[in-house]
Motif scaffolding. Structure first.
Motif, short mmCIF file in Angstrom:
data_model
loop_
_atom_site.label_atom_id
_atom_site.label_comp_id
_atom_site.label_asym_id
_atom_site.label_seq_id
_atom_site.Cartn_x
_atom_site.Cartn_y
_atom_site.Cartn_z
N LEU A 115 0.84 -1.20 0.00
CA LEU A 115 0.00 0.00 0.00
C LEU A 115 0.87 1.24 0.00
O LEU A 115 1.86 1.30 0.72
CB LEU A 115 -0.90 0.03 1.24
N GLU A 119 -3.29 5.88 -0.81
CA GLU A 119 -4.16 4.99 -1.59
C GLU A 119 -5.45 4.75 -0.83
O GLU A 119 -5.46 4.62 0.39
CB GLU A 119 -3.46 3.65 -1.87
N ARG A 120 -6.54 4.67 -1.59
CA ARG A 120 -7.88 4.50 -1.03
C ARG A 120 -8.17 3.00 -0.89
O ARG A 120 -8.22 2.30 -1.90
CB ARG A 120 -8.90 5.21 -1.90
N VAL A 121 -8.36 2.55 0.35
CA VAL A 121 -8.40 1.12 0.66
C VAL A 121 -9.71 0.72 1.34
O VAL A 121 -10.23 1.45 2.18
CB VAL A 121 -7.21 0.74 1.58
N VAL A 141 -3.01 -1.21 7.64
CA VAL A 141 -3.42 -0.25 6.59
C VAL A 141 -3.07 1.16 7.03
O VAL A 141 -2.48 1.94 6.28
CB VAL A 141 -4.92 -0.39 6.27
N ALA A 146 -2.06 4.48 4.10
CA ALA A 146 -3.18 4.43 3.16
C ALA A 146 -4.41 5.08 3.80
O ALA A 146 -4.50 5.22 5.02
CB ALA A 146 -3.48 2.99 2.76
#
Length: 178
Positions: A115, A119-121, A141, A146
């Motif tokens: 990641l 970033e869109r998780v 995460v 992220a």
């Protein structure tokens, strides 16, 4: 997802008493996985549950059944899939977190480059129980920088209050609750 479809999914889940140990009522999802129509309904419901979060760059799925739902969700959302695995199962450099279980501890890892910051998780798994494993994945995460959009589960065992342990990370959605 309409009530008829949800009822079809709920009635397909098999209760297995005393598995994996005495006193546990295990929710067996294999009948859903074995039926193409039900599997599609389950994934459709997870897509629908995560729709309000907008564009997703990666779906993180938790070892092992989360790989099934997470990879299918990622394919439907048009994004990448990242496995969060038990310690020692990934071949590259990893970043991990230890977490408490009912009887001991466990570890969860992801590749250190899985990641990227920003970033869109979305986190996806088959089951939310006590929240320990999901919480560990969400910590990873977050530690990687992220942006967590939310978590989506096929089943939630609401009586175990796992949701309460992970809402601090972001929205939590489940298709079915028992």
């Amino acid at each position: 997802m309409n009530e008829d479809s949800l009822l079809r999914l709920q009635t397909a889940i098999r209760d297995v008493p005393d598995f994996p140990q005495a006193g546990v009522l295990f929710k067996d999802i294999t009948p859903v996985l074995a039926d193409a129509d039900l599997l599609k309904l389950a994934v459709d419901a997870m897509v629908e549950a995560s729709a309000e979060w907008g564009t997703v760059d990666k779906v993180v799925g938790i070892d092992a059944r989360g790989f099934i739902f997470g990879a299918m969700l990622a394919a439907r959302l048009g994004c990448g899939f990242i496995p969060a695995r038990k310690r020692g199962k990934l071949p590259w450099k990893t970043r991990g977190v230890d977490y408490a279980l009912e009887y001991g501890t466990a570890s969860l890892e992801m590749h250190e480059d899985a990641l990227l910051p920003g970033e869109r998780v979305v986190l996806a798994d088959d089951l939310l129980a006590t929240g320990g494993t999901a919480g560990a994945a969400l910590e990873l995460v977050q530690a990687m920088g992220a942006t967590l959009l939310g978590s989506v589960f096929f089943i939630e065992l609401a009586f175990l209050s796992g949701r309460e342990k992970i809402t601090r990370f972001g929205p939590v959605k489940s298709v079915l609750a028992f």
